[in-house]
Design a protein around this motif. Sequence first.
Motif, PDB file in Angstrom:
ATOM      1  N   CYS B 298     -19.288  10.215  52.967  1.00  0.00           N
ATOM      2  CA  CYS B 298     -20.446   9.315  53.130  1.00  0.00           C
ATOM      3  C   CYS B 298     -20.103   8.065  53.930  1.00  0.00           C
ATOM      4  CB  CYS B 298     -20.995   8.892  51.774  1.00  0.00           C
ATOM      5  SG  CYS B 298     -21.695  10.261  50.862  1.00  0.00           S
ATOM      6  N   MET B 299     -18.805   7.748  54.044  1.00  0.00           N
ATOM      7  CA  MET B 299     -18.394   6.553  54.788  1.00  0.00           C
ATOM      8  C   MET B 299     -18.233   6.819  56.275  1.00  0.00           C
ATOM      9  SD  MET B 299     -18.083   3.835  53.004  1.00  0.00           S
ATOM     10  CE  MET B 299     -17.157   2.874  54.237  1.00  0.00           C
ATOM     11  N   ASP B 300     -18.276   8.056  56.716  1.00  0.00           N
ATOM     12  CA  ASP B 300     -18.011   8.354  58.126  1.00  0.00           C
ATOM     13  C   ASP B 300     -19.016   7.612  58.994  1.00  0.00           C
ATOM     14  OD1 ASP B 300     -16.152   9.971  59.749  1.00  0.00           O
ATOM     15  OD2 ASP B 300     -17.996  10.816  60.550  1.00  0.00           O
ATOM     16  N   ASP B 305     -26.667   6.788  54.712  1.00  0.00           N
ATOM     17  CA  ASP B 305     -26.053   6.823  53.386  1.00  0.00           C
ATOM     18  C   ASP B 305     -25.589   8.212  52.978  1.00  0.00           C
ATOM     19  OD1 ASP B 305     -25.769   4.222  52.638  1.00  0.00           O
ATOM     20  OD2 ASP B 305     -27.878   4.026  52.135  1.00  0.00           O
TER      21      ASP B 305
END
Lengths: 337, 337
Positions: B298-300, B305
């Motif tokens: 999810c941080m890529d 989000d």
Amino acid sequence: MLINTLNYPIYIGALPPITHTGKVLVVSDSVVAPLYLDKLLEKINASQVFSHVIPAGEVHKNQATLEGVLESAFEANLSRADCMLALGGGVVSDLAGFAGAIYKRGISFEIVPTTLLAQVDASIGGKTGINNAYGKNLIGAFHPPKAVYIDPNFLQTLPTREFKAGIAEMIKKAVCFDRDYFEWLRTYPLDQHLELGIAKSVAIKAQVVAQDEKEAHLRMGLNYGHTFGHAIEKEQNYQGFLHGEAVAVGMQMANALAVKLGLLDTHASEQIDALLEIYDLRFDYQVPNIEAFYKILCMDKKNMDRPRFVLPTRIGDFRLIEDIPQNMVMEVLKTWS
Amino acid sequence: MLINTLNYPIYIGALPPITHTGKVLVVSDSVVAPLYLDKLLEKINASQVFSHVIPAGEVHKNQATLEGVLESAFEANLSRADCMLALGGGVVSDLAGFAGAIYKRGISFEIVPTTLLAQVDASIGGKTGINNAYGKNLIGAFHPPKAVYIDPNFLQTLPTREFKAGIAEMIKKAVCFDRDYFEWLRTYPLDQHLELGIAKSVAIKAQVVAQDEKEAHLRMGLNYGHTFGHAIEKEQNYQGFLHGEAVAVGMQMANALAVKLGLLDTHASEQIDALLEIYDLRFDYQVPNIEAFYKILCMDKKNMDRPRFVLPTRIGDFRLIEDIPQNMVMEVLKTWS
């Protein structure tokens, strides 16, 4: 009023509502946030709003402060579709803009400038950056904002000294680009015609940037007073003159050099002095060590190995001069030592 | 051979002489410099040549290493008219390119890629950046090089494992963009047709980037295998799989997800597996903690989000899929746990 010369709108007047479908991270500083952050947050309509407050002052326009802003952006998990919004003076917009430039290779960014200097100069044109041990704005990027909201009401709480420092950047543009504006500044007291004075200054800068965003030539004129001015700020470790004040001294140094080189007549130089005088922008300054000062001049980012100077040739025009012999520059510096 | 699809020339073949009127700062790493720095310096004709050697490895693609490169640039007092030249793999060109992007708001930069991965992928397209605590390439800029010099002779000293990892990025492009290239890779052993194989891969990437430099859609296809792959690399703290190896695993994960969603048929998925097999690019990998892994996904940086995935729909085409329910992704991850 809306200035649309560039690829982004510049609004001048009371702050309108600001609407975003995504998230917004507001970046402000420890002086501006207590005064205006809540007021701004009321105007923002977005899916989520975050804020990050940096310590105020040019001395904090550095890598450590930048990393703090980036950290908040990561914690908020901003995506490229979200927005960073700078609320403050040039330090805040330069730093937040640079964070916006390099966060995930660039997200959009907007500016609500709260100082005169930021309203008439720093917020327009997409230059962003931070200072480092080698000098001012030496690390940075071109990252134009998506919108700029210039509300002169913010200036009501601006200290007089900062207000006057901002006027230096207005005079700078008049000298290099626009004789009519120079006459206007001589004729109309700014405190009574503030919004118009700002708008004229913004319009000049927007036109210059539109013609030469990447500073091939015309935009260089905006650096009038800045080669000397940056060296003064660095020599004082960013803790003496305000930026605009250093630029005012730098303009007088540039004028002296221009006169010495036979590019500018003394009458024009005196007229510029007189306008600086009206706004208390003539200062006593001594270069502590002219050899060291010359070395700093050579490090300025527009330079090759020798400093390049923007020198006025008359009121309303300038030339960019390279290859000035070191001893000519030293002679000018001597009159400030 | 010269590929001129982009705004800068990409030369493929024996390294030609490189001429500059200004200064050049060569950035290389501790593995490549001992092998090739002198050879490169012989080819450079410039007013002054400096070099800076960074420690080799993805784990050093960080702020501290970046600051070292910038420090050398300031010490050499490079101006905007000078050049930074990356000699090495993707880590070197990403990091030196980012240094070039932010040094004095951007100076020109050229690449001599020395790994297969850098030759076929990382050196083309202008993406630069560094890793941080939040993930890979999360700080960076688009800063296209002025020239790329791809000399397959550098690959003679490349460890076999790294050579194979580079092939993953060739297969990636075949799967997402070019069925003919996929067939070509199945038919011709790369070691016997290396220069042509590289040229085909570079040509595909250059065409994709030319059509969509800022990654609005088409260029997203180049991220096939990368959302999963980046998460694998991060989970391993950049010390397990090589980037290309992680991408190879990531492609298989993406294929599994695509099959589960009914986007890709199992025959095509098996054909991709078979091609990966030919080049020893199928690995045993276990996701240590699938909840933690999902969080990393999810941080890529391409994400909102929820993670977005590039999924092949057949060999030679892909779709970008958002809003995949978390449990679907978790089910795929379970088969790797």
